[in-house]
Design an enzyme around this catalytic site. Structure first.
Site, mmCIF file in Angstrom:
data_model
loop_
_atom_site.group_PDB
_atom_site.id
_atom_site.type_symbol
_atom_site.label_atom_id
_atom_site.label_comp_id
_atom_site.label_asym_id
_atom_site.label_seq_id
_atom_site.Cartn_x
_atom_site.Cartn_y
_atom_site.Cartn_z
ATOM 1 N N PRO A 116 9.568 9.327 1.441
ATOM 2 C CA PRO A 116 10.580 9.864 0.518
ATOM 3 C C PRO A 116 10.142 9.728 -0.946
ATOM 4 O O PRO A 116 9.731 8.646 -1.364
ATOM 5 C CB PRO A 116 11.810 8.997 0.796
ATOM 6 C CG PRO A 116 11.551 8.347 2.113
ATOM 7 C CD PRO A 116 10.063 8.211 2.228
ATOM 8 N N GLU A 117 10.177 10.824 -1.678
ATOM 9 C CA GLU A 117 9.836 10.834 -3.098
ATOM 10 C C GLU A 117 11.103 11.168 -3.892
ATOM 11 O O GLU A 117 12.198 11.156 -3.329
ATOM 12 C CB GLU A 117 8.716 11.859 -3.372
ATOM 13 C CG GLU A 117 7.465 11.603 -2.525
ATOM 14 C CD GLU A 117 6.359 12.640 -2.749
ATOM 15 O OE1 GLU A 117 6.310 13.228 -3.835
ATOM 16 O OE2 GLU A 117 5.560 12.849 -1.821
#
Ligand SMILES: [Zn+2]
Length: 268
Positions: A2-3
């Protein structure tokens, strides 16, 4: 992993249903707690007032000045479920029992993420780089960051102390949009290229948030739904497929231990 867009999406999902009162925080694994400034029982009966994001961190602000900070690491998920639903999924390490018959689950198979129970978030985040979607993140700032740096531009984009929230996917996409090879020496970028890169970073992040992030395997939003931006990626994960610009097969190389995707013809 996840960014920024994925964490932003979860933040938006949670913000929609706040405030929520905490009944109890159930910690199933002690080692998921990375830092503890206060006792778990101090949360009972308090209300989560606001969800926010800094870099790849999700912050829940509690009404008595306490904060719950999550990082999703490689495979972390943070989502809401109805209280009466039995938890069948493995690797659920934290359960926050809430009012409105809800619970917030933190699930992380690989455990690179974690939970910080903090009183002072300003000092916790003091070393983090600028937010790429803020006004402060502009070509002159990026120019200052790249100045004199001999390392590959891709490595610098992933350095959270310089720019917070970018990871492998969006760094590759932004470099493609700007026509810059990921292995270019950072200091060699022209002013015009820096402007293009700044623009590319903002554009790809904004677009991904609109599609609720990218799901290859693990990522789910705050409602446990996959994102849709994987259908709009131009280079990342598309090794040997046609470049959307010129049709040539896309290349893949390793930079700083991370796989990087690019087009030999369109990026210089
Ligand atoms: Zn191309």
């Amino acid at each position: 992993m996840p960014e920024l867009p994925e964490v932003e999406t979860i933040k938006n999902n949670l913000q929609e249903i706040l405030p929520l009162r905490i009944k109890e925080l159930e910690l199933r694994r002690e080692d998921i707690l990375r830092c503890q400034d206060y006792a778990l029982k101090e949360l009972a009966g308090q209300s989560i007032e606001e969800a926010s994001r800094r870099g790849k961190y999700l912050i829940l602000a509690v009404n008595n000045g306490l904060f719950l900070v999550f990082h999703l690491g490689m495979s972390g998920r943070l989502y809401i479920q109805e209280e009466e639903n039995t938890i069948l999924e493995p690797h659920v390490h934290v359960i926050i029992h809430l009012d409105k018959r809800l619970k917030l689950l933190y699930q992380d198979a690989r455990r690179f993420g974690g939970l910080w129970l903090l009183k002072d978030i300003d000092s916790f985040f003091s070393r983090l780089g600028k937010e790429p979607l803020s006004e402060e993140f502009c070509p002159p700032y990026l120019e200052q960051v790249l100045q004199g740096r001999q390392t590959a531009i891709k490595n610098l984009l992933l350095n959270q102390n310089l720019i917070s929230g970018l990871g492998n996917i969006y760094a590759d996409e932004a470099l493609f949009m700007a026509g810059i090879r990921p292995d270019r020496q950072a200091a060699s970028l022209s002013v015009r290229e820096i402007e293009g890169l700044c623009c590319g970073i903002k554009e790809v992040l904004t677009k991904s948030i609109k599609y609720r992030g990218t799901t290859f395997r693990d990522y789910r939003d705050g409602k446990r739904q996959p994102g849709e931006f994987q259908n709009h990626l131009q280079v990342y994960g598309r090794f040997n497929q046609a470049c959307p610009n010129c049709g040539q097969p896309l290349k893949r190389t390793r930079i700083g231990g991370r796989s990087s995707h690019y087009c030999e013809k369109c990026q210089h």
